[in-house]
Write a protein that holds these residues in place. Structure first.
Motif, short mmCIF file in Angstrom:
data_model
loop_
_atom_site.label_atom_id
_atom_site.label_comp_id
_atom_site.label_asym_id
_atom_site.label_seq_id
_atom_site.Cartn_x
_atom_site.Cartn_y
_atom_site.Cartn_z
N VAL A 167 0.86 -1.18 0.00
CA VAL A 167 0.00 0.00 0.00
C VAL A 167 0.90 1.23 0.00
O VAL A 167 1.72 1.41 0.91
CB VAL A 167 -0.92 0.03 1.24
CG1 VAL A 167 -1.93 1.18 1.12
CG2 VAL A 167 -1.65 -1.29 1.39
N MET A 169 1.35 5.45 -0.07
CA MET A 169 0.65 6.67 0.36
C MET A 169 1.67 7.78 0.58
O MET A 169 2.89 7.53 0.62
CB MET A 169 -0.12 6.41 1.65
CG MET A 169 0.76 6.05 2.83
SD MET A 169 -0.15 5.36 4.24
CE MET A 169 -0.54 3.73 3.62
N TYR A 185 -7.52 0.30 6.46
CA TYR A 185 -7.33 0.14 5.02
C TYR A 185 -8.66 0.25 4.29
O TYR A 185 -8.78 0.95 3.28
CB TYR A 185 -6.67 -1.20 4.73
CG TYR A 185 -6.54 -1.54 3.26
CD1 TYR A 185 -5.43 -1.12 2.53
CD2 TYR A 185 -7.53 -2.26 2.60
CE1 TYR A 185 -5.31 -1.43 1.18
CE2 TYR A 185 -7.42 -2.58 1.25
CZ TYR A 185 -6.31 -2.16 0.54
OH TYR A 185 -6.20 -2.45 -0.78
N ASN A 189 -9.24 6.32 1.52
CA ASN A 189 -9.63 6.77 0.18
C ASN A 189 -8.68 6.15 -0.83
O ASN A 189 -7.47 6.46 -0.84
CB ASN A 189 -9.58 8.29 0.09
CG ASN A 189 -10.63 8.95 0.97
OD1 ASN A 189 -11.74 8.44 1.12
ND2 ASN A 189 -10.29 10.09 1.55
N HIS A 190 -9.20 5.30 -1.69
CA HIS A 190 -8.37 4.51 -2.58
C HIS A 190 -8.33 5.08 -3.99
O HIS A 190 -9.34 5.60 -4.50
CB HIS A 190 -8.87 3.07 -2.66
CG HIS A 190 -8.64 2.30 -1.39
ND1 HIS A 190 -7.61 1.40 -1.24
CD2 HIS A 190 -9.31 2.31 -0.20
CE1 HIS A 190 -7.67 0.88 -0.02
NE2 HIS A 190 -8.69 1.42 0.63
N VAL A 192 -7.38 3.64 -7.83
CA VAL A 192 -7.12 2.44 -8.62
C VAL A 192 -6.76 2.86 -10.03
O VAL A 192 -7.05 3.97 -10.46
CB VAL A 192 -8.34 1.49 -8.65
CG1 VAL A 192 -8.67 1.00 -7.25
CG2 VAL A 192 -9.55 2.17 -9.28
N ILE A 213 -13.83 -2.53 -1.64
CA ILE A 213 -13.27 -1.19 -1.77
C ILE A 213 -14.06 -0.41 -2.82
O ILE A 213 -14.29 -0.90 -3.93
CB ILE A 213 -11.79 -1.26 -2.19
CG1 ILE A 213 -10.97 -1.96 -1.11
CG2 ILE A 213 -11.24 0.14 -2.47
CD1 ILE A 213 -11.00 -1.28 0.23
N PRO A 215 -13.39 2.77 -4.76
CA PRO A 215 -12.35 3.77 -5.00
C PRO A 215 -12.91 5.17 -5.17
O PRO A 215 -13.99 5.36 -5.74
CB PRO A 215 -11.68 3.28 -6.29
CG PRO A 215 -12.71 2.43 -6.96
CD PRO A 215 -13.49 1.79 -5.86
N VAL A 236 -4.58 6.43 -0.90
CA VAL A 236 -3.71 5.25 -0.90
C VAL A 236 -3.96 4.47 -2.18
O VAL A 236 -5.02 4.58 -2.81
CB VAL A 236 -3.97 4.33 0.32
CG1 VAL A 236 -3.82 5.10 1.62
CG2 VAL A 236 -5.35 3.67 0.23
N ALA A 237 -2.98 3.67 -2.57
CA ALA A 237 -3.12 2.79 -3.74
C ALA A 237 -2.45 1.47 -3.43
O ALA A 237 -1.41 1.43 -2.77
CB ALA A 237 -2.49 3.43 -4.98
N THR A 238 -3.05 0.40 -3.90
CA THR A 238 -2.48 -0.94 -3.75
C THR A 238 -1.82 -1.31 -5.07
O THR A 238 -2.48 -1.34 -6.11
CB THR A 238 -3.58 -1.96 -3.40
OG1 THR A 238 -4.27 -1.51 -2.23
CG2 THR A 238 -2.99 -3.33 -3.15
#
Length: 307
Positions: A167, A169, A185, A189-190, A192, A213, A215, A236-238
């Motif tokens: 992850v 950030m 997690y 705020n994601h 993608v 999730i 996004p 955040v981004a995975t």
């Protein structure tokens, strides 16, 4: 049986088109139709029926296609062993399907390796489409593909690397130093990336963890992530952890471990199943695999000012 009839059968089976089969075999469409008519008489089966613009194989055609494919591939490799393939004299065009990250990270190494031995060969990069990949490889629309997504079908592949995820950030994000548990997690705020070829593996891991999730932002390109996340204290981004860690060397970013179980995924090189130009494809397959395995990638070309 006339061997040319088998080649016509495979060309129609792989392209689902009389016109495309004729173009592949460098003959006219009537010649393909005549050969197919002979083959139908010999096997006492229609073999292909027209559905719209496609020639769809019958159950008999489906059952004999793998045997015909393997036989022709073996014959072609035997003949190629006699005549040999000279990459230095080849001016063929090959198409490789790559994701955005694959193109950024590995295309320089691929091109360098190919041009070192085959300076006249042309490489066309096709944007990755995971849904279309089985059909592309099955019809020969692309010659090779690099992806972490499993591709259903009888396609030869080699594993190039194993990739973990993390992850990423901003260093200003509250979770950059705080506890990143599953609840935190899930509530973050994601961001993608729509073209992420590893998205299915992430979705499966999230499903196993029992979270969904939604996004806040969907980007078209990974290249937009470093400046976007670095400038936002709440996103955040995975994504692949090694690439994120490389970006964190020059961007104000932090990479945290995933708060759920997600096994590392295999990034594999696939090759088309069609039979044309077998020796050239063998060489390209081996060359691209060696180039990627020997490269650490050039993902850091998307960089910020040195920290």
């Amino acid at each position: 049986m006339d061997l040319n009839l088998v080649r016509v059968f495979l060309a129609v089976s792989e392209t689902r088109s009389l016109t495309a089969a004729a173009a592949r075999l460098y003959v006219t469409q009537p010649a393909v139709s005549q050969a197919l008519a002979r083959l139908r008489r010999e096997l006492d089966d229609p073999l292909f029926v027209r559905e719209g613009r496609l020639m769809v194989p019958t159950p008999l055609a489906e059952s004999i296609a793998p045997g015909f494919h393997d036989a022709i591939a073996a014959i072609d490799r035997t003949l190629d062993g006699v005549h040999g393939f000279d990459p230095a004299a080849s001016d063929r065009t090959f198409r490789i399907a790559l994701s955005e990250l694959g193109e950024i990270g590995w295309l320089p190494a691929i091109v360098r390796a190919v041009r070192a031995k085959a300076p006249m060969m042309r490489i066309d990069v096709v944007p990755m489409n995971v849904r279309e990949l089985p059909e592309w490889l099955g019809r020969g629309t692309v010659d090779l593909a690099v992806t972490p997504s499993p591709v259903p079908g009888r396609f030869e592949k080699v594993v190039l690397k194993t990739q973990g995820y993390g992850v990423v950030m901003s260093t200003k994000h509250p979770l950059a130093t705080g506890e990143l548990d599953l609840e935190a997690y899930a509530n973050a705020n994601h961001v993608v990336v729509a073209s992420d070829s590893g998205a299915s593996a992430i979705d499966q891991a999230l499903h196993r963890a029992g979270i969904v999730i939604e996004p806040r932002i969907a980007s078209n390109h990974f290249a937009a992530l470093p400046p976007l996340i670095a400038a936002s204290a709440d996103l955040v981004a995975t994504m692949p952890d090694t690439i994120a860690e490389g970006w964190a060397q020059t961007w104000p970013l932090v990479v945290r471990a995933l708060p759920f179980d997600m096994p590392a995924i295999d990034v594999s090189l696939y090759r088309r199943s069609t039979t044309q130009h077998t020796a050239a494809l063998d060489w390209l397959f081996a060359t691209v695999a060696h180039a990627i395995r020997g490269s650490s990638g050039r993902f850091q070309v998307i960089h910020g000012d040195a920290l």
